[in-house]
Write a protein that holds these residues in place. Structure first.
Motif, PDB file in Angstrom:
ATOM      1  N   ARG A  72       0.809  -1.198   0.000  1.00  0.00           N
ATOM      2  CA  ARG A  72       0.000   0.000   0.000  1.00  0.00           C
ATOM      3  C   ARG A  72       0.848   1.255   0.000  1.00  0.00           C
ATOM      4  N   VAL A  73       0.349   2.244  -0.637  1.00  0.00           N
ATOM      5  CA  VAL A  73       0.985   3.552  -0.635  1.00  0.00           C
ATOM      6  C   VAL A  73      -0.016   4.521  -0.060  1.00  0.00           C
ATOM      7  N   TYR A  74       0.321   5.102   1.042  1.00  0.00           N
ATOM      8  CA  TYR A  74      -0.665   5.898   1.743  1.00  0.00           C
ATOM      9  C   TYR A  74      -0.537   7.389   1.472  1.00  0.00           C
ATOM     10  N   ARG A  75       0.485   7.758   0.773  1.00  0.00           N
ATOM     11  CA  ARG A  75       0.763   9.184   0.668  1.00  0.00           C
ATOM     12  C   ARG A  75      -0.440   9.954   0.150  1.00  0.00           C
ATOM     13  N   CYS A  76      -1.167   9.319  -0.767  1.00  0.00           N
ATOM     14  CA  CYS A  76      -2.240  10.062  -1.382  1.00  0.00           C
ATOM     15  C   CYS A  76      -3.332  10.424  -0.390  1.00  0.00           C
ATOM     16  N   CYS A  77      -3.461   9.644   0.638  1.00  0.00           N
ATOM     17  CA  CYS A  77      -4.558   9.944   1.545  1.00  0.00           C
ATOM     18  C   CYS A  77      -4.095  10.164   2.979  1.00  0.00           C
ATOM     19  N   ARG A  78      -2.841  10.190   3.176  1.00  0.00           N
ATOM     20  CA  ARG A  78      -2.372  10.429   4.540  1.00  0.00           C
ATOM     21  C   ARG A  78      -2.699  11.840   4.951  1.00  0.00           C
ATOM     22  N   GLN A  79      -3.027  11.942   6.177  1.00  0.00           N
ATOM     23  CA  GLN A  79      -3.373  13.246   6.681  1.00  0.00           C
ATOM     24  C   GLN A  79      -2.483  13.545   7.878  1.00  0.00           C
ATOM     25  N   PRO A  80      -2.385  14.811   8.238  1.00  0.00           N
ATOM     26  CA  PRO A  80      -1.571  15.149   9.393  1.00  0.00           C
ATOM     27  C   PRO A  80      -2.014  14.353  10.608  1.00  0.00           C
ATOM     28  N   ALA A  81      -1.050  13.958  11.397  1.00  0.00           N
ATOM     29  CA  ALA A  81      -1.376  13.165  12.566  1.00  0.00           C
ATOM     30  C   ALA A  81      -2.324  13.933  13.471  1.00  0.00           C
ATOM     31  N   ALA A  82      -3.296  13.221  13.942  1.00  0.00           N
ATOM     32  CA  ALA A  82      -4.248  13.833  14.859  1.00  0.00           C
ATOM     33  C   ALA A  82      -4.262  13.029  16.136  1.00  0.00           C
ATOM     34  N   CYS A 128     -13.607   6.164  10.921  1.00  0.00           N
ATOM     35  CA  CYS A 128     -13.243   5.825   9.549  1.00  0.00           C
ATOM     36  C   CYS A 128     -13.999   6.716   8.577  1.00  0.00           C
ATOM     37  N   CYS A 129     -15.033   7.313   9.018  1.00  0.00           N
ATOM     38  CA  CYS A 129     -15.794   8.179   8.137  1.00  0.00           C
ATOM     39  C   CYS A 129     -16.682   9.077   8.990  1.00  0.00           C
ATOM     40  N   GLU A 130     -17.199  10.073   8.371  1.00  0.00           N
ATOM     41  CA  GLU A 130     -18.119  10.961   9.063  1.00  0.00           C
ATOM     42  C   GLU A 130     -19.500  10.339   8.997  1.00  0.00           C
ATOM     43  N   LYS A 131     -19.817   9.591  10.038  1.00  0.00           N
ATOM     44  CA  LYS A 131     -21.024   8.770   9.961  1.00  0.00           C
ATOM     45  C   LYS A 131     -22.279   9.595   9.736  1.00  0.00           C
ATOM     46  N   ARG A 141     -10.195   5.558   1.642  1.00  0.00           N
ATOM     47  CA  ARG A 141     -10.692   6.605   2.531  1.00  0.00           C
ATOM     48  C   ARG A 141     -11.000   7.876   1.754  1.00  0.00           C
ATOM     49  N   ALA A 142     -10.158   8.156   0.801  1.00  0.00           N
ATOM     50  CA  ALA A 142     -10.344   9.389   0.034  1.00  0.00           C
ATOM     51  C   ALA A 142     -11.317   9.206  -1.130  1.00  0.00           C
ATOM     52  N   LEU A 143     -11.534   7.969  -1.489  1.00  0.00           N
ATOM     53  CA  LEU A 143     -12.334   7.691  -2.686  1.00  0.00           C
ATOM     54  C   LEU A 143     -13.758   8.251  -2.632  1.00  0.00           C
ATOM     55  N   PRO A 144     -14.480   8.052  -1.549  1.00  0.00           N
ATOM     56  CA  PRO A 144     -15.878   8.502  -1.565  1.00  0.00           C
ATOM     57  C   PRO A 144     -16.007   9.982  -1.884  1.00  0.00           C
ATOM     58  N   ARG A 176     -20.545   7.767   1.079  1.00  0.00           N
ATOM     59  CA  ARG A 176     -20.326   6.457   1.673  1.00  0.00           C
ATOM     60  C   ARG A 176     -18.984   6.467   2.365  1.00  0.00           C
ATOM     61  N   CYS A 177     -18.806   5.586   3.311  1.00  0.00           N
ATOM     62  CA  CYS A 177     -17.497   5.475   3.921  1.00  0.00           C
ATOM     63  C   CYS A 177     -16.615   4.610   3.023  1.00  0.00           C
ATOM     64  N   GLY A 178     -15.323   4.849   3.103  1.00  0.00           N
ATOM     65  CA  GLY A 178     -14.394   4.162   2.220  1.00  0.00           C
ATOM     66  C   GLY A 178     -14.484   2.654   2.345  1.00  0.00           C
ATOM     67  N   LYS A 179     -14.684   2.241   3.567  1.00  0.00           N
ATOM     68  CA  LYS A 179     -14.825   0.812   3.817  1.00  0.00           C
ATOM     69  C   LYS A 179     -15.971   0.234   3.001  1.00  0.00           C
TER      70      LYS A 179
END
Length: 265
Positions: free
Chosen positions: A22-32, A38-41, A70-73, A80-83
């Motif tokens: 996996r390459v996460y760079r595209c959807c990595r976000q600043p650490a929180a 996993c999504c905004e329910k 995660r970024a796809l929806p 929808r949630c990415g899952k």
DNA sequence: AAACGCGCCAACCGCGTAGTA
DNA sequence: GTACTACGCGGTTGGCGCGTT
């Protein structure tokens, strides 16, 4: 639902159908701080997918490929949630899925693989092109379990029912039957099989009395070492290696699907 | 025709694993 | 080594359709 300890096994045995590293760079976000949901329910749809949602998802994946669920929806304009998107794609929308009834040959293969692997549906699915783990799991719970029971075979232990009870009693060191003999009928989700399968490090192999002919492809190649990789057990041309290729841990075997046309060339 | 029960399956949930900073 | 995240998996559930009464 105790989580079994076989995840490492599952990871080590991950089928080739799994996406590349996996390459996460595209959807990595600043650490929180803390774990974000996993999504905004509050702003996601749930339940059955509509035709329009399917079309959006398919067209987006056709254009951009899989990954970054995660970024796809958001990118695809889906509420929808990415899952959920991933599941929908993997289990229903993927173009290589084989729809329709399972053949008798598939039935038998599933039974044999389950005897060897337990409830490792993703691994089993890896041996059945066009079938998903979810589909196989459902099929197992609704059809094959019944079929095995009709044959007088315990679907979890793959032993004759009476023998299974006796074996359980022997393990427990009592003459009494297992405490929850029906636990395996809860939709096939008891971890009995996976527990016994997962304990492969210390237990004897599953169903040692079974002489499984798991040939699903070319005749088995001679085992390169005294160690036995799963490919060999499955009667496949073995491409495993110790400490070898990408994604294969040092000292472990990878689990590889049969070669598909043009793969690894 | 209506009510009920059951089976099937798509989808959800929660957790473990692996990758990255 | 630690913290954090996304992904993937197995278990579970809810709703729909079909058969039976």
């Amino acid at each position: 639902m105790p989580r079994d300890s076989t995840r490492s096994l599952g990871a080590a045995l991950r089928p080739l159908s799994s996406p590349p590293p996996r390459v996460y760079r595209c959807c990595r976000q600043p650490a929180a701080m803390g774990r974000s949901p996993c999504c905004e329910k509050a702003h996601t749809n749930k339940g059955a997918w509509t035709k329009e949602e399917d079309e959006r998802l398919v067209s987006y994946i056709r254009a951009h490929g899989e990954g970054c669920w995660r970024a796809l929806p958001k990118a695809a304009g889906l509420l929808r949630c990415g899952k959920s998107c991933r599941l929908r794609w993997m289990n229903y929308l993927r173009p290589d899925l084989k729809r329709g009834n399972f053949t008798d040959a598939e039935d038998e293969l599933i039974i044999r693989l389950h005897a060897l692997l337990g409830n490792k549906w993703s691994l089993i699915a890896g041996q059945l092109p066009g079938r998903t783990d979810n589909e196989i799991k459902n099929y197992w719970n609704t059809h094959i379990k019944r079929k095995l029971m009709a044959r007088g075979i315990d679907p979890q232990t793959h032993r004759p029912v009476g023998a299974a009870a006796a074996a359980t009693a022997a393990v427990l060191g009592t003459g009494a039957p297992a405490a929850k003999p029906e636990s395996s009928d809860d939709g096939g989700n008891s971890s009995g099989a996976s527990a016994s399968a997962s304990a492969g490090t210390t237990e004897e192999p599953r169903c040692p009395d079974l002489n499984l002919d798991l040939s699903v492809g070319p005749p088995p190649a001679p085992a390169p070492t005294p160690s036995v990789c799963l490919c060999y057990r499955l009667g496949q041309a073995c491409r495993c290696q110790r400490g070898g290729g990408p994604g294969v841990q040092q000292g472990t075997f990878g689990y590889l699907r049969p070669l598909e046309q043009g793969q690894y060339t």
